[in-house]
Write a protein that holds these residues in place. Structure first.
Motif, short mmCIF file in Angstrom:
data_model
loop_
_atom_site.label_atom_id
_atom_site.label_comp_id
_atom_site.label_asym_id
_atom_site.label_seq_id
_atom_site.Cartn_x
_atom_site.Cartn_y
_atom_site.Cartn_z
N MET A 135 0.83 -1.20 0.00
CA MET A 135 0.00 0.00 0.00
C MET A 135 0.87 1.26 0.00
O MET A 135 1.93 1.30 0.63
N LYS A 136 0.41 2.26 -0.70
CA LYS A 136 1.12 3.53 -0.71
C LYS A 136 1.01 4.20 0.66
O LYS A 136 -0.02 4.06 1.35
N PRO A 137 2.03 4.95 1.06
CA PRO A 137 1.96 5.65 2.35
C PRO A 137 0.73 6.54 2.48
O PRO A 137 0.10 6.59 3.54
N GLU A 138 0.36 7.22 1.39
CA GLU A 138 -0.80 8.10 1.45
C GLU A 138 -2.11 7.32 1.62
O GLU A 138 -3.06 7.81 2.24
N ASP A 139 -2.14 6.08 1.11
CA ASP A 139 -3.32 5.24 1.31
C ASP A 139 -3.42 4.76 2.76
O ASP A 139 -4.51 4.73 3.34
N ARG A 140 -2.29 4.40 3.33
CA ARG A 140 -2.29 3.98 4.73
C ARG A 140 -2.70 5.13 5.64
O ARG A 140 -3.44 4.93 6.61
N GLU A 141 -2.22 6.32 5.31
CA GLU A 141 -2.60 7.49 6.11
C GLU A 141 -4.09 7.77 6.00
O GLU A 141 -4.74 8.12 7.00
N LEU A 142 -4.65 7.61 4.81
CA LEU A 142 -6.09 7.85 4.62
C LEU A 142 -6.91 6.86 5.43
O LEU A 142 -7.90 7.26 6.07
N VAL A 143 -6.51 5.60 5.43
CA VAL A 143 -7.24 4.60 6.24
C VAL A 143 -7.19 4.98 7.71
O VAL A 143 -8.21 4.92 8.41
N ALA A 144 -6.02 5.37 8.20
CA ALA A 144 -5.89 5.75 9.60
C ALA A 144 -6.78 6.95 9.94
O ALA A 144 -7.43 6.99 11.00
N GLN A 145 -6.83 7.93 9.04
CA GLN A 145 -7.66 9.11 9.27
C GLN A 145 -9.14 8.76 9.30
O GLN A 145 -9.89 9.25 10.16
N LEU A 146 -9.57 7.91 8.37
CA LEU A 146 -10.98 7.53 8.32
C LEU A 146 -11.38 6.76 9.58
O LEU A 146 -12.47 6.97 10.14
N CYS A 147 -10.52 5.87 10.04
CA CYS A 147 -10.83 5.07 11.23
C CYS A 147 -10.93 5.97 12.47
O CYS A 147 -11.83 5.80 13.30
N ALA A 148 -10.02 6.92 12.59
CA ALA A 148 -10.05 7.83 13.73
C ALA A 148 -11.31 8.68 13.72
O ALA A 148 -11.96 8.89 14.75
N ALA A 149 -11.69 9.16 12.54
CA ALA A 149 -12.84 10.05 12.43
C ALA A 149 -14.16 9.32 12.62
O ALA A 149 -15.07 9.83 13.27
N ARG A 150 -14.28 8.13 12.06
CA ARG A 150 -15.56 7.42 12.08
C ARG A 150 -15.80 6.62 13.36
O ARG A 150 -16.93 6.54 13.84
N SER A 151 -14.76 5.99 13.90
CA SER A 151 -14.97 5.11 15.05
C SER A 151 -14.01 5.34 16.20
O SER A 151 -14.09 4.66 17.22
N GLY A 152 -13.10 6.30 16.04
CA GLY A 152 -12.15 6.57 17.11
C GLY A 152 -10.99 5.59 17.17
O GLY A 152 -10.19 5.63 18.11
N GLN A 153 -10.87 4.71 16.18
CA GLN A 153 -9.80 3.71 16.19
C GLN A 153 -8.44 4.37 15.98
O GLN A 153 -8.29 5.29 15.20
N LYS A 154 -7.45 3.80 16.68
CA LYS A 154 -6.06 4.23 16.52
C LYS A 154 -5.38 3.21 15.61
O LYS A 154 -5.05 2.10 16.05
N VAL A 155 -5.19 3.56 14.35
CA VAL A 155 -4.56 2.67 13.38
C VAL A 155 -3.17 3.21 13.05
O VAL A 155 -3.02 4.38 12.69
N ASP A 156 -2.18 2.36 13.17
CA ASP A 156 -0.80 2.75 12.88
C ASP A 156 -0.54 2.58 11.39
O ASP A 156 -0.52 1.45 10.88
N PRO A 157 -0.33 3.67 10.66
CA PRO A 157 -0.11 3.56 9.21
C PRO A 157 1.15 2.77 8.85
O PRO A 157 1.28 2.31 7.72
N ALA A 158 2.05 2.62 9.81
CA ALA A 158 3.30 1.89 9.54
C ALA A 158 3.08 0.38 9.48
O ALA A 158 3.94 -0.35 8.97
N LYS A 159 1.95 -0.10 9.99
CA LYS A 159 1.69 -1.54 10.02
C LYS A 159 1.08 -1.98 8.70
O LYS A 159 -0.11 -2.29 8.59
N ASP A 160 1.93 -2.01 7.69
CA ASP A 160 1.50 -2.31 6.33
C ASP A 160 0.86 -3.70 6.23
O ASP A 160 -0.17 -3.88 5.58
N TYR A 161 1.48 -4.68 6.89
CA TYR A 161 0.98 -6.06 6.80
C TYR A 161 -0.43 -6.16 7.37
O TYR A 161 -1.31 -6.81 6.79
N LEU A 162 -0.67 -5.51 8.53
CA LEU A 162 -1.99 -5.55 9.15
C LEU A 162 -3.04 -4.93 8.24
O LEU A 162 -4.13 -5.50 8.05
N LEU A 163 -2.72 -3.79 7.67
CA LEU A 163 -3.69 -3.12 6.79
C LEU A 163 -4.00 -3.98 5.58
O LEU A 163 -5.17 -4.13 5.18
N GLU A 164 -2.98 -4.58 4.98
CA GLU A 164 -3.22 -5.40 3.79
C GLU A 164 -4.00 -6.66 4.13
O GLU A 164 -4.86 -7.10 3.36
#
Length: 275
Positions: A1-30
């Motif tokens: 995943m591109k860094p900007e895509d990982r950042e977008l996922v983290a932002q959406l999770c924080a805004a919608r559900s308050g989740q703390k997603v680490d954009p550096a955890k590429d394997y988890l996101l994929e």
């Protein structure tokens, strides 16, 4: 995943559900987003993210957020919490509520193992207090998790994780290669999709709330919101059970810790009266 895509996922999770997603955890996101991409008809996660940026569909956003919210769970996870419920909390609730219903809520029930564990305990204790009326509720952010929870259908691997053999024999039936929890247990639980940082103004009247292993994965403002929402949902004297290693209360919130029981908090009477 591109860094900007990982950042977008983290932002959406924080805004919608308050989740703390680490954009550096590429394997988890994929790992989490691969099934979402396939289910939504995309050939890859890259195409999924491109489609998200192009369309910004609310349904697609929630599919991603819910996938990232999925957590590990098992029957009778952290057995000490269920022992404390059986030996201390349940008798106290029966004595305090008398002829009123005892309302218990699993606030992030995932695929249902926690609330089903509580339902089995309540059923096992029914002979002790024939006059007691327990009302059980399960909620989660994920519609897919709730669908599985409501089905009551679990794999051999899932029932082997924490479920005592006596509970398996008493409360489950074998269905091909899976196990189905009894209709009696399934029908004793009411289900609802619920975002713990959303509008919970109509969620009220609970005596005990289980909310374990949830707030530790949230950003700090969301943690405070969850504590406030859960406290508002309690009856006077109501309690919330977080995980033993979670300490969500800084001192000025409407909950105070119960001595000698890690993770257990009680509603401050003064706060409730003022509300």
């Amino acid at each position: 995943m591109k860094p900007e895509d990982r950042e977008l996922v983290a932002q959406l999770c924080a805004a919608r559900s308050g989740q703390k997603v680490d954009p550096a955890k590429d394997y988890l996101l994929e790992t989490r987003l691969g099934p979402v991409a396939r289910r939504e008809g995309f050939d890859s996660i890259a195409e999924l993210m491109a489609g998200l940026r192009e369309r910004r569909e609310d349904r697609l956003i929630w599919a991603i957020v819910e996938a990232m919210a999925a957590g590990d769970t098992s029957f009778f996870r952290d057995k000490a919490a269920f022992d404390h419920f059986r030996d201390v909390l349940a008798p106290e609730l029966v004595a305090r509520r008398k002829d009123q219903p005892i309302r218990i809520w699993s606030a992030a029930c995932g695929t249902g193992q926690e609330i089903h564990s509580l339902a089995m305990l309540v059923d096992d204790m029914a002979g002790q207090w024939p006059e007691a009326r327990f009302e059980l509720f399960g909620s989660d952010l994920s519609e897919r998790a709730l669908e599985k929870a409501q089905s009551g259908l679990y794999t051999q691997f899932e029932v082997q994780r924490g479920l005592p053999i006596r509970s398996l024999v008493r409360h489950f039936d074998k269905v091909d290669e899976t196990w189905l929890i009894s209709p009696h247990i399934r029908q004793s639980i009411r289900w609802r999709r619920l975002n713990l940082i959303g509008d919970m103004s109509r969620v009220r009247g609970f005596d005990l709330i289980f909310c374990r292993n949830v707030i530790g994965s949230m950003i700090e403002p969301a943690q405070r919101q969850v504590v406030e929402n859960l406290a508002a949902a309690l009856n006077p004297g109501g309690r919330v059970l977080f995980a033993a290693d979670e300490d969500p209360v800084a001192g000025d919130e409407p909950l105070s810790a119960v001595d000698d029981t890690p993770g257990l908090y009680v509603l401050r009477t003064a706060d409730r009266a003022a509300a």
